[in-house]
Scaffold this motif. Structure first.
Motif, PDB file in Angstrom:
ATOM      1  N   THR A  66      -9.208  28.344 -14.646  1.00  0.00           N
ATOM      2  CA  THR A  66      -7.994  29.218 -14.249  1.00  0.00           C
ATOM      3  C   THR A  66      -7.147  28.579 -13.425  1.00  0.00           C
ATOM      4  OG1 THR A  66      -9.819  31.082 -14.394  1.00  0.00           O
ATOM      5  CG2 THR A  66      -7.659  31.604 -13.293  1.00  0.00           C
ATOM      6  N   LEU A  67      -7.558  27.905 -12.496  1.00  0.00           N
ATOM      7  CA  LEU A  67      -6.418  27.154 -11.826  1.00  0.00           C
ATOM      8  C   LEU A  67      -5.473  26.064 -12.401  1.00  0.00           C
ATOM      9  CD1 LEU A  67      -5.422  27.063  -8.798  1.00  0.00           C
ATOM     10  CD2 LEU A  67      -6.994  25.311  -8.263  1.00  0.00           C
ATOM     11  N   ALA A  68      -6.310  25.384 -13.338  1.00  0.00           N
ATOM     12  CA  ALA A  68      -5.424  24.397 -14.335  1.00  0.00           C
ATOM     13  C   ALA A  68      -4.637  25.212 -15.202  1.00  0.00           C
ATOM     14  CB  ALA A  68      -6.647  23.617 -15.181  1.00  0.00           C
ATOM     15  N   ALA A  69      -5.189  26.184 -15.755  1.00  0.00           N
ATOM     16  CA  ALA A  69      -4.268  27.038 -16.734  1.00  0.00           C
ATOM     17  C   ALA A  69      -3.047  27.662 -16.038  1.00  0.00           C
ATOM     18  CB  ALA A  69      -5.336  28.166 -17.259  1.00  0.00           C
ATOM     19  N   SER A  70      -3.362  27.867 -14.560  1.00  0.00           N
ATOM     20  CA  SER A  70      -2.323  28.605 -14.013  1.00  0.00           C
ATOM     21  C   SER A  70      -0.868  27.398 -13.849  1.00  0.00           C
ATOM     22  CB  SER A  70      -2.406  29.190 -12.628  1.00  0.00           C
ATOM     23  OG  SER A  70      -2.735  28.023 -11.837  1.00  0.00           O
ATOM     24  N   ILE A  71      -1.289  26.147 -13.451  1.00  0.00           N
ATOM     25  CA  ILE A  71      -0.551  25.091 -13.428  1.00  0.00           C
ATOM     26  C   ILE A  71       0.073  24.801 -14.911  1.00  0.00           C
ATOM     27  CG2 ILE A  71      -0.256  22.679 -12.781  1.00  0.00           C
ATOM     28  CD1 ILE A  71      -2.586  23.093 -10.795  1.00  0.00           C
ATOM     29  N   LYS A  72      -0.572  24.984 -15.838  1.00  0.00           N
ATOM     30  CA  LYS A  72      -0.126  24.636 -17.173  1.00  0.00           C
ATOM     31  C   LYS A  72       0.867  25.719 -17.543  1.00  0.00           C
ATOM     32  CE  LYS A  72      -1.603  24.074 -21.914  1.00  0.00           C
ATOM     33  NZ  LYS A  72      -2.882  24.254 -22.939  1.00  0.00           N
ATOM     34  N   ASN A  73       0.681  26.695 -17.371  1.00  0.00           N
ATOM     35  CA  ASN A  73       1.552  28.018 -17.716  1.00  0.00           C
ATOM     36  C   ASN A  73       2.426  28.134 -16.735  1.00  0.00           C
ATOM     37  OD1 ASN A  73      -0.079  28.402 -19.918  1.00  0.00           O
ATOM     38  ND2 ASN A  73      -1.477  29.477 -19.040  1.00  0.00           N
ATOM     39  N   ASP A  74       2.583  27.451 -15.671  1.00  0.00           N
ATOM     40  CA  ASP A  74       3.581  27.773 -14.644  1.00  0.00           C
ATOM     41  C   ASP A  74       3.489  28.974 -13.848  1.00  0.00           C
ATOM     42  OD1 ASP A  74       5.909  26.688 -13.197  1.00  0.00           O
ATOM     43  OD2 ASP A  74       7.368  27.584 -14.475  1.00  0.00           O
ATOM     44  N   THR A  75       2.497  29.578 -13.708  1.00  0.00           N
ATOM     45  CA  THR A  75       2.175  30.590 -12.971  1.00  0.00           C
ATOM     46  C   THR A  75       1.410  30.193 -11.769  1.00  0.00           C
ATOM     47  OG1 THR A  75       0.044  30.903 -14.106  1.00  0.00           O
ATOM     48  CG2 THR A  75       1.979  32.125 -14.987  1.00  0.00           C
ATOM     49  N   PHE A  76       1.441  29.048 -11.109  1.00  0.00           N
ATOM     50  CA  PHE A  76       0.745  28.734  -9.872  1.00  0.00           C
ATOM     51  C   PHE A  76       1.572  29.403  -8.832  1.00  0.00           C
ATOM     52  CE2 PHE A  76       0.239  25.617  -6.368  1.00  0.00           C
ATOM     53  CZ  PHE A  76      -1.238  25.638  -6.282  1.00  0.00           C
ATOM     54  N   GLY A  77       2.927  29.319  -8.735  1.00  0.00           N
ATOM     55  CA  GLY A  77       3.508  30.032  -7.833  1.00  0.00           C
ATOM     56  C   GLY A  77       3.391  31.720  -7.640  1.00  0.00           C
ATOM     57  N   ASN A  78       3.071  32.135  -8.625  1.00  0.00           N
ATOM     58  CA  ASN A  78       2.799  33.677  -8.442  1.00  0.00           C
ATOM     59  C   ASN A  78       1.610  33.930  -7.768  1.00  0.00           C
ATOM     60  OD1 ASN A  78       4.974  33.925 -10.273  1.00  0.00           O
ATOM     61  ND2 ASN A  78       3.881  34.194 -12.086  1.00  0.00           N
ATOM     62  N   LEU A  79       0.526  33.020  -8.247  1.00  0.00           N
ATOM     63  CA  LEU A  79      -0.839  32.934  -7.453  1.00  0.00           C
ATOM     64  C   LEU A  79      -0.562  32.973  -5.774  1.00  0.00           C
ATOM     65  CD1 LEU A  79      -3.384  31.211  -9.646  1.00  0.00           C
ATOM     66  CD2 LEU A  79      -2.910  33.582  -9.561  1.00  0.00           C
ATOM     67  N   ILE A  80       0.197  32.040  -5.482  1.00  0.00           N
ATOM     68  CA  ILE A  80       0.358  31.868  -4.088  1.00  0.00           C
ATOM     69  C   ILE A  80       1.193  33.049  -3.677  1.00  0.00           C
ATOM     70  CG2 ILE A  80       1.680  30.170  -2.358  1.00  0.00           C
ATOM     71  CD1 ILE A  80       1.246  28.029  -4.357  1.00  0.00           C
ATOM     72  N   THR A  81       2.077  33.610  -4.213  1.00  0.00           N
ATOM     73  CA  THR A  81       2.751  34.819  -3.846  1.00  0.00           C
ATOM     74  C   THR A  81       1.849  35.867  -3.689  1.00  0.00           C
ATOM     75  OG1 THR A  81       4.817  34.094  -5.005  1.00  0.00           O
ATOM     76  CG2 THR A  81       4.412  36.355  -4.449  1.00  0.00           C
ATOM     77  N   LEU A  82       0.799  36.052  -4.669  1.00  0.00           N
ATOM     78  CA  LEU A  82      -0.282  37.114  -4.385  1.00  0.00           C
ATOM     79  C   LEU A  82      -1.118  36.910  -3.190  1.00  0.00           C
ATOM     80  CD1 LEU A  82      -0.965  38.060  -8.329  1.00  0.00           C
ATOM     81  CD2 LEU A  82       0.178  39.360  -6.390  1.00  0.00           C
ATOM     82  N   GLY A  83      -1.303  35.911  -3.112  1.00  0.00           N
ATOM     83  CA  GLY A  83      -2.074  35.346  -1.900  1.00  0.00           C
ATOM     84  C   GLY A  83      -1.567  35.762  -0.524  1.00  0.00           C
ATOM     85  N   ALA A  84      -0.274  35.742  -0.450  1.00  0.00           N
ATOM     86  CA  ALA A  84       0.633  35.547   0.629  1.00  0.00           C
ATOM     87  C   ALA A  84       0.595  37.339   1.143  1.00  0.00           C
ATOM     88  CB  ALA A  84       2.081  35.267   0.570  1.00  0.00           C
ATOM     89  N   ILE A  85       0.058  38.285   0.233  1.00  0.00           N
ATOM     90  CA  ILE A  85       0.264  39.764   0.460  1.00  0.00           C
ATOM     91  C   ILE A  85      -0.694  39.844   1.722  1.00  0.00           C
ATOM     92  CG2 ILE A  85      -0.616  41.927  -0.397  1.00  0.00           C
ATOM     93  CD1 ILE A  85       0.499  41.020  -3.226  1.00  0.00           C
ATOM     94  N   LEU A  86      -1.833  39.199   1.584  1.00  0.00           N
ATOM     95  CA  LEU A  86      -2.698  39.299   3.008  1.00  0.00           C
ATOM     96  C   LEU A  86      -1.876  39.028   4.399  1.00  0.00           C
ATOM     97  CD1 LEU A  86      -6.000  37.814   2.004  1.00  0.00           C
ATOM     98  CD2 LEU A  86      -5.353  40.307   2.149  1.00  0.00           C
ATOM     99  N   ASN A  87      -0.753  38.100   4.166  1.00  0.00           N
ATOM    100  CA  ASN A  87      -0.007  37.903   5.591  1.00  0.00           C
ATOM    101  C   ASN A  87       0.837  39.185   5.878  1.00  0.00           C
ATOM    102  OD1 ASN A  87      -0.871  35.248   5.436  1.00  0.00           O
ATOM    103  ND2 ASN A  87       1.225  34.414   5.034  1.00  0.00           N
ATOM    104  N   LEU A  88       1.011  39.999   4.985  1.00  0.00           N
ATOM    105  CA  LEU A  88       1.815  41.258   5.390  1.00  0.00           C
ATOM    106  C   LEU A  88       0.822  42.363   6.239  1.00  0.00           C
ATOM    107  CD1 LEU A  88       4.299  42.769   4.543  1.00  0.00           C
ATOM    108  CD2 LEU A  88       3.107  43.900   2.724  1.00  0.00           C
ATOM    109  N   GLY A  89      -0.238  42.226   5.930  1.00  0.00           N
ATOM    110  CA  GLY A  89      -1.239  42.864   6.839  1.00  0.00           C
ATOM    111  C   GLY A  89      -1.408  42.303   8.181  1.00  0.00           C
TER     112      GLY A  89
END
Length: 98
Positions: free
Chosen positions: A41-64
């Motif tokens: 899944t990680l390799a597919a996200s890099i290949k499909n250029d969605t790696f940044g989107n995963l980092i962005t979703l991970g940053a939602i915890l910073n909001l809390g």
């Protein structure tokens, strides 16, 4: 004392972002139709250029964490969490341009 509080907030923000990123990758690997593993899944996200989107979703915890520190009247820790979020934004920008 202030630098220590900002550093603690930065560390908590980085850990929260990393945990959120791993959680997002795990969720998307479980939801994939083809049953991809974590690394696939990680390799597919890099290949499909969605790696940044995963980092962005991970940053939602910073909001809390940010609002929790503000509610506890610890603005310097909240500032550190904000710095961790800015660091995540820089990583996303670098990943988009490379």
């Amino acid at each position: 004392m202030i630098k220590k509080e900002i550093g603690l907030g930065l560390a908590i923000g980085l850990v929260a972002n990393t945990f959120g990123f791993i959680l997002c990758v795990l969720v998307f690997s479980m939801l994939s139709v083809s049953g991809l593993s974590f690394t696939e899944t990680l390799a597919a996200s890099i290949k499909n250029d969605t790696f940044g989107n995963l980092i962005t979703l991970g940053a939602i915890l910073n909001l809390g964490a940010f609002f929790l520190f503000l509610k506890q009247n610890k603005p310097y820790r909240a500032r550190g969490v904000l710095l961790a979020t800015l660091f995540a934004a820089i990583v996303i920008m670098i990943s988009k341009f490379l």
